[in-house]
Design a protein around this motif. Structure first.
Motif, PDB file in Angstrom:
ATOM      1  N   GLN A 160       3.370 -19.691   1.218  1.00  0.00           N
ATOM      2  CA  GLN A 160       2.581 -18.463   1.075  1.00  0.00           C
ATOM      3  C   GLN A 160       1.095 -18.758   1.286  1.00  0.00           C
ATOM      4  OE1 GLN A 160       2.456 -16.936  -2.911  1.00  0.00           O
ATOM      5  NE2 GLN A 160       1.461 -15.033  -2.300  1.00  0.00           N
ATOM      6  N   LEU A 161       0.593 -19.815   0.654  1.00  0.00           N
ATOM      7  CA  LEU A 161      -0.820 -20.153   0.787  1.00  0.00           C
ATOM      8  C   LEU A 161      -1.156 -20.599   2.207  1.00  0.00           C
ATOM      9  CD1 LEU A 161      -1.411 -21.939  -2.623  1.00  0.00           C
ATOM     10  CD2 LEU A 161      -2.154 -19.639  -1.936  1.00  0.00           C
ATOM     11  N   GLY A 220       0.234 -19.523   4.887  1.00  0.00           N
ATOM     12  CA  GLY A 220       0.162 -18.285   5.659  1.00  0.00           C
ATOM     13  C   GLY A 220      -1.166 -17.581   5.486  1.00  0.00           C
ATOM     14  N   GLU A 221      -1.679 -17.566   4.251  1.00  0.00           N
ATOM     15  CA  GLU A 221      -2.988 -16.952   4.006  1.00  0.00           C
ATOM     16  C   GLU A 221      -4.095 -17.729   4.713  1.00  0.00           C
ATOM     17  OE1 GLU A 221      -3.935 -16.100  -0.109  1.00  0.00           O
ATOM     18  OE2 GLU A 221      -1.806 -15.774  -0.541  1.00  0.00           O
ATOM     19  N   LEU A 222      -4.002 -19.042   4.673  1.00  0.00           N
ATOM     20  CA  LEU A 222      -5.017 -19.874   5.307  1.00  0.00           C
ATOM     21  C   LEU A 222      -4.996 -19.688   6.820  1.00  0.00           C
ATOM     22  CD1 LEU A 222      -7.176 -21.885   4.447  1.00  0.00           C
ATOM     23  CD2 LEU A 222      -5.467 -23.693   4.631  1.00  0.00           C
ATOM     24  N   SER A 223      -3.839 -19.449   7.384  1.00  0.00           N
ATOM     25  CA  SER A 223      -3.689 -19.225   8.818  1.00  0.00           C
ATOM     26  C   SER A 223      -4.383 -17.948   9.279  1.00  0.00           C
ATOM     27  CB  SER A 223      -2.200 -19.161   9.178  1.00  0.00           C
ATOM     28  OG  SER A 223      -2.020 -18.827  10.519  1.00  0.00           O
ATOM     29  N   ALA A 224      -4.682 -17.060   8.353  1.00  0.00           N
ATOM     30  CA  ALA A 224      -5.315 -15.781   8.677  1.00  0.00           C
ATOM     31  C   ALA A 224      -6.835 -15.863   8.683  1.00  0.00           C
ATOM     32  CB  ALA A 224      -4.857 -14.710   7.686  1.00  0.00           C
ATOM     33  N   TYR A 257     -14.596 -17.795   4.670  1.00  0.00           N
ATOM     34  CA  TYR A 257     -13.192 -17.542   4.324  1.00  0.00           C
ATOM     35  C   TYR A 257     -12.571 -18.808   3.740  1.00  0.00           C
ATOM     36  CZ  TYR A 257      -8.287 -16.127   4.840  1.00  0.00           C
ATOM     37  OH  TYR A 257      -6.971 -15.817   4.596  1.00  0.00           O
ATOM     38  N   PHE A 291     -11.306 -19.207  -0.066  1.00  0.00           N
ATOM     39  CA  PHE A 291      -9.899 -19.553  -0.294  1.00  0.00           C
ATOM     40  C   PHE A 291      -9.806 -20.737  -1.257  1.00  0.00           C
ATOM     41  CE2 PHE A 291      -5.967 -21.778   0.796  1.00  0.00           C
ATOM     42  CZ  PHE A 291      -5.039 -20.743   0.824  1.00  0.00           C
ATOM     43  N   PRO A 312      -7.951 -12.617  12.855  1.00  0.00           N
ATOM     44  CA  PRO A 312      -7.275 -13.809  12.343  1.00  0.00           C
ATOM     45  C   PRO A 312      -6.908 -14.756  13.482  1.00  0.00           C
ATOM     46  CG  PRO A 312      -6.327 -11.825  11.385  1.00  0.00           C
ATOM     47  CD  PRO A 312      -7.262 -11.384  12.485  1.00  0.00           C
ATOM     48  N   ARG A 328     -10.867 -19.754  -4.807  1.00  0.00           N
ATOM     49  CA  ARG A 328      -9.817 -18.986  -5.497  1.00  0.00           C
ATOM     50  C   ARG A 328      -8.743 -19.924  -6.042  1.00  0.00           C
ATOM     51  NH1 ARG A 328      -5.135 -16.473  -3.457  1.00  0.00           N
ATOM     52  NH2 ARG A 328      -5.830 -16.787  -1.320  1.00  0.00           N
ATOM     53  N   ARG A 353       5.481 -21.186  -2.730  1.00  0.00           N
ATOM     54  CA  ARG A 353       4.055 -20.917  -2.963  1.00  0.00           C
ATOM     55  C   ARG A 353       3.199 -21.665  -1.943  1.00  0.00           C
ATOM     56  NH1 ARG A 353      -0.046 -17.665  -4.148  1.00  0.00           N
ATOM     57  NH2 ARG A 353      -1.688 -18.683  -5.323  1.00  0.00           N
TER      58      ARG A 353
END
Length: 135
Positions: A101-102, A104-108, A36, A40, A116, A43, A98
């Motif tokens: 937002q990123l 938050g995605e990394l925290s998942a 993951y 990440f 998560p 991407r 931004r």
């Protein structure tokens, strides 16, 4: 564009939803977590937003200047502390929103059981130097 440091915290309180220490994860769970993280970063490399990142070992030392040329060294931080920086990532994004937002995605990122981990991330802007005025 502005650079932000995302500090990955392993934190005791407030506890993440999936608060299973990584040393209790299965090899498959660790592999999925690392996949993951790598996906990440890949991407963000494609969008030009990834600058650098690295995981940190739990071992470390505290060092400070003592005024006499012999800096004292104290063992720590230790993995059992309430707050341990587990790694970092530098991103270069258009806005603070931004960056959040990123983060938050990394925290998942997945942890034990593939759930998560809801890891705490600290979002810190790099200090920008004021422009130099020339006449």
């Amino acid at each position: 564009m502005a650079k932000y440091l995302l500090l990955k915290h392993y934190r005791g309180a407030p506890a993440p939803v999936n608060n299973v220490p990584m040393d209790q994860w299965t090899p498959e769970e660790i592999s999925e977590h690392m996949r993951y993280m790598n996906d990440f970063a890949a991407r963000l490399e494609k969008t030009g937003e990834f600058v650098d990142g690295q995981a940190l070992a739990p071992e470390g030392a505290w060092v400070r200047y003592d005024g006499e040329g012999r800096p004292p060294v104290t063992d720590g931080p230790f993995a059992e502390t309430k707050d341990l920086i587990a790694g970092w990532m530098v991103i270069d994004v258009d806005s603070y929103e931004r960056a959040v937002q990123l983060a938050g995605e990394l925290s998942a990122a997945p942890g034990a059981g593939g759930e998560p981990i809801h890891e705490w991330l600290e979002v810190r802007p790099f200090l920008a130097c004021p422009p130099t005025i020339t006449e």
